[in-house]
Write a protein that holds these residues in place. Structure first.
Motif, PDB file in Angstrom:
ATOM      1  N   GLN A  42       0.843  -1.200   0.000  1.00  0.00           N
ATOM      2  CA  GLN A  42       0.000   0.000   0.000  1.00  0.00           C
ATOM      3  C   GLN A  42       0.878   1.250   0.000  1.00  0.00           C
ATOM      4  O   GLN A  42       1.956   1.257   0.592  1.00  0.00           O
ATOM      5  N   PRO A  43       0.422   2.335  -0.637  1.00  0.00           N
ATOM      6  CA  PRO A  43       1.221   3.568  -0.660  1.00  0.00           C
ATOM      7  C   PRO A  43       1.433   4.111   0.751  1.00  0.00           C
ATOM      8  O   PRO A  43       0.498   4.186   1.545  1.00  0.00           O
ATOM      9  N   ARG A  44       2.665   4.477   1.029  1.00  0.00           N
ATOM     10  CA  ARG A  44       3.040   5.081   2.312  1.00  0.00           C
ATOM     11  C   ARG A  44       3.723   6.406   2.007  1.00  0.00           C
ATOM     12  O   ARG A  44       4.613   6.466   1.169  1.00  0.00           O
ATOM     13  N   SER A  45       3.301   7.450   2.683  1.00  0.00           N
ATOM     14  CA  SER A  45       3.848   8.786   2.430  1.00  0.00           C
ATOM     15  C   SER A  45       4.532   9.323   3.666  1.00  0.00           C
ATOM     16  O   SER A  45       4.089   9.081   4.789  1.00  0.00           O
ATOM     17  N   THR A  46       5.600  10.060   3.428  1.00  0.00           N
ATOM     18  CA  THR A  46       6.298  10.703   4.529  1.00  0.00           C
ATOM     19  C   THR A  46       6.879  12.037   4.057  1.00  0.00           C
ATOM     20  O   THR A  46       7.400  12.130   2.946  1.00  0.00           O
ATOM     21  N   PRO A  47       6.747  13.084   4.886  1.00  0.00           N
ATOM     22  CA  PRO A  47       7.361  14.369   4.547  1.00  0.00           C
ATOM     23  C   PRO A  47       8.877  14.293   4.721  1.00  0.00           C
ATOM     24  O   PRO A  47       9.369  13.582   5.605  1.00  0.00           O
ATOM     25  N   MET A  48       9.579  14.997   3.878  1.00  0.00           N
ATOM     26  CA  MET A  48      11.035  15.082   3.987  1.00  0.00           C
ATOM     27  C   MET A  48      11.510  16.354   3.322  1.00  0.00           C
ATOM     28  O   MET A  48      10.748  17.007   2.609  1.00  0.00           O
ATOM     29  N   THR A  49      12.770  16.680   3.564  1.00  0.00           N
ATOM     30  CA  THR A  49      13.356  17.874   2.976  1.00  0.00           C
ATOM     31  C   THR A  49      14.535  17.460   2.105  1.00  0.00           C
ATOM     32  O   THR A  49      15.663  17.382   2.564  1.00  0.00           O
ATOM     33  N   PRO A  50      14.267  17.162   0.836  1.00  0.00           N
ATOM     34  CA  PRO A  50      15.389  16.826  -0.046  1.00  0.00           C
ATOM     35  C   PRO A  50      16.282  18.046  -0.247  1.00  0.00           C
ATOM     36  O   PRO A  50      15.822  19.183  -0.151  1.00  0.00           O
ATOM     37  N   PHE A  51      17.559  17.785  -0.506  1.00  0.00           N
ATOM     38  CA  PHE A  51      18.494  18.881  -0.742  1.00  0.00           C
ATOM     39  C   PHE A  51      19.402  18.539  -1.915  1.00  0.00           C
ATOM     40  O   PHE A  51      19.671  17.381  -2.187  1.00  0.00           O
ATOM     41  N   GLU A  52      19.822  19.592  -2.593  1.00  0.00           N
ATOM     42  CA  GLU A  52      20.673  19.408  -3.763  1.00  0.00           C
ATOM     43  C   GLU A  52      22.133  19.577  -3.377  1.00  0.00           C
ATOM     44  O   GLU A  52      22.483  20.467  -2.598  1.00  0.00           O
ATOM     45  N   LEU A  53      22.961  18.714  -3.935  1.00  0.00           N
ATOM     46  CA  LEU A  53      24.401  18.783  -3.711  1.00  0.00           C
ATOM     47  C   LEU A  53      25.078  18.281  -4.974  1.00  0.00           C
ATOM     48  O   LEU A  53      24.788  17.165  -5.426  1.00  0.00           O
ATOM     49  N   ASN A  54      25.937  19.099  -5.544  1.00  0.00           N
ATOM     50  CA  ASN A  54      26.693  18.728  -6.755  1.00  0.00           C
ATOM     51  C   ASN A  54      25.781  18.214  -7.872  1.00  0.00           C
ATOM     52  O   ASN A  54      26.107  17.228  -8.543  1.00  0.00           O
ATOM     53  N   GLY A  55      24.634  18.849  -8.034  1.00  0.00           N
ATOM     54  CA  GLY A  55      23.734  18.494  -9.122  1.00  0.00           C
ATOM     55  C   GLY A  55      22.858  17.279  -8.870  1.00  0.00           C
ATOM     56  O   GLY A  55      22.129  16.858  -9.761  1.00  0.00           O
TER      57      GLY A  55
END
Length: 154
Positions: A42-55
């Motif tokens: 079943q779909p499971r969702s979670t908040p997160m804060t992705p970040f960019e590093l070196n593209g």
């Protein structure tokens, strides 16, 4: 020493974040990662804060052994959403050696996240060296565009 546990307020706060996002209200840099559960499918969702590093786009596991990280390992792909826009991503876990420089960059890349790791007891001062030491305890995932990476509206 046992691994730190998430605070009781985290699940309710995650639900608020997801509800706001479903309404089309982006909440800062927070995005929602939806992946199939490793047992239920079943779909499971979670908040997160992705970040960019070196593209590249990364996301860090906030606690050792987090369920979403186990699901991400099993699924290898998911949907990353912000507001009503979403895109398909491949989820690639980094080895501890690959994760070290990413963790080292974390306090600069996501300064707002440093307090979270301090409150969790995973770091004391929030230095790059402390974060780099997390590479063997907490997972780092690279979020790569999938072939059907065209942004779409829900």
């Amino acid at each position: 020493m046992s691994d730190p546990r998430p605070p009781r307020w985290l699940k309710p706060m995650n639900k608020v974040q997801m509800a706001l996002q479903r309404l089309g209200i982006p909440t800062g840099p927070v995005q929602i990662l939806t992946i199939p559960g490793r047992k239920s499918g079943q779909p499971r969702s979670t908040p997160m804060t992705p970040f960019e590093l070196n593209g590249h786009l990364y996301t860090a596991c906030g606690y050792p052994g987090a369920d979403w990280a186990r699901n991400a390992r099993a699924a290898g792909a998911g949907t990353l959403s912000r507001g009503r826009k979403s895109r398909q991503v491949r989820i690639v876990e980094l080895t501890a050696e690959q994760a070290r420089p990413v963790w080292r960059a974390f306090p600069t890349a996501v300064p707002a996240g440093v307090g979270f790791y301090k409150r969790a007891g995973l770091v004391q001062q929030g230095t790059p060296e402390e974060f780099e030491a997390l590479a063997r305890r907490c997972a780092i995932f690279r979020l790569e565009p999938s072939p059907q990476d065209e942004p779409r509206n829900r």
